[in-house]
Scaffold this motif. Structure first.
Motif, short mmCIF file in Angstrom:
data_model
loop_
_atom_site.label_atom_id
_atom_site.label_comp_id
_atom_site.label_asym_id
_atom_site.label_seq_id
_atom_site.Cartn_x
_atom_site.Cartn_y
_atom_site.Cartn_z
N LYS A 155 -0.85 9.25 2.45
CA LYS A 155 -0.38 10.64 2.44
C LYS A 155 -0.48 11.21 3.85
O LYS A 155 -1.13 10.64 4.72
N ASN A 196 0.85 -1.19 0.00
CA ASN A 196 0.00 0.00 0.00
C ASN A 196 0.89 1.24 0.00
O ASN A 196 1.45 1.62 1.01
N THR A 197 1.01 1.86 -1.15
CA THR A 197 1.82 3.08 -1.25
C THR A 197 0.93 4.30 -1.47
O THR A 197 1.41 5.38 -1.70
N ASN A 198 -0.38 4.10 -1.39
CA ASN A 198 -1.33 5.21 -1.59
C ASN A 198 -1.66 5.85 -0.25
O ASN A 198 -2.81 5.94 0.14
#
Length: 165
Positions: A135, A131-133
């Motif tokens: 912020k 999961n790199t989404n």
């Protein structure tokens, strides 16, 4: 002489007819051979493309299988995760353990992020999760393993799974 020319003319007509027939036969044979060669090349090209498509399909299937296996392994690891104890964490007593915590991201770098829990505890994570989404400002639950590495005297947790809350 007139009779000779008439006989010669009739023989030339037959020779011409025979030559035309032979020419058509040669053209037909050459055309068939060329067509057969093209057909053979087309079949060979199609077989090569089929092999390439099969190879690409097999590679994609292997990747999907690897992702599935990795996800399954991670799920098995995080089943045994325990809630992180801040005091034990600060005293290096949780190294190598699988833990989880929730909080809000307040610092985000390329492969690192920091969260603050509702109790104002701060944890630093190395993001190896898929999961790199994420912020800054996201509320998340993170599962990970406590690393033996330290950054500026702070223990780092290797994130295995990140869930948005």
């Amino acid at each position: 002489m007139k009779k000779f020319l008439i006989k010669l003319k009739s023989k030339l007509n037959w020779v011409t007819v025979v030559l035309v027939v032979i020419t058509f036969m040669v053209a037909f044979v050459v055309g068939c051979r060329t067509g057969a060669k093209l057909a053979h090349e087309t079949i060979a090209n199609n077989q090569k493309q089929d092999e390439e498509y099969k190879k690409a399909y097999d590679e994609e299937l292997a990747k999907l299988t690897d992702v599935y296996e990795t996800d399954r392994i991670i799920e098995n690891i995080i089943e045994d995760a325990i809630a992180i104890d801040y005091v034990e964490f600060l005293n290096d007593k949780m190294k190598g353990r699988t833990v989880f915590t929730s909080g809000e991201i307040f610092s985000l770098e390329t492969h690192m992020f920091k969260i603050m829990t509702p109790d104002s505890e701060i944890y630093t994570f190395s993001n190896s999760s898929t999961n790199t989404n994420i912020k800054v400002g996201d509320k998340i639950k993170v599962y990970g393993t406590v690393s033996n590495k330290k950054e500026s005297d702070i223990c780092i947790i290797n994130a295995l799974k990140i869930e948005n809350l």
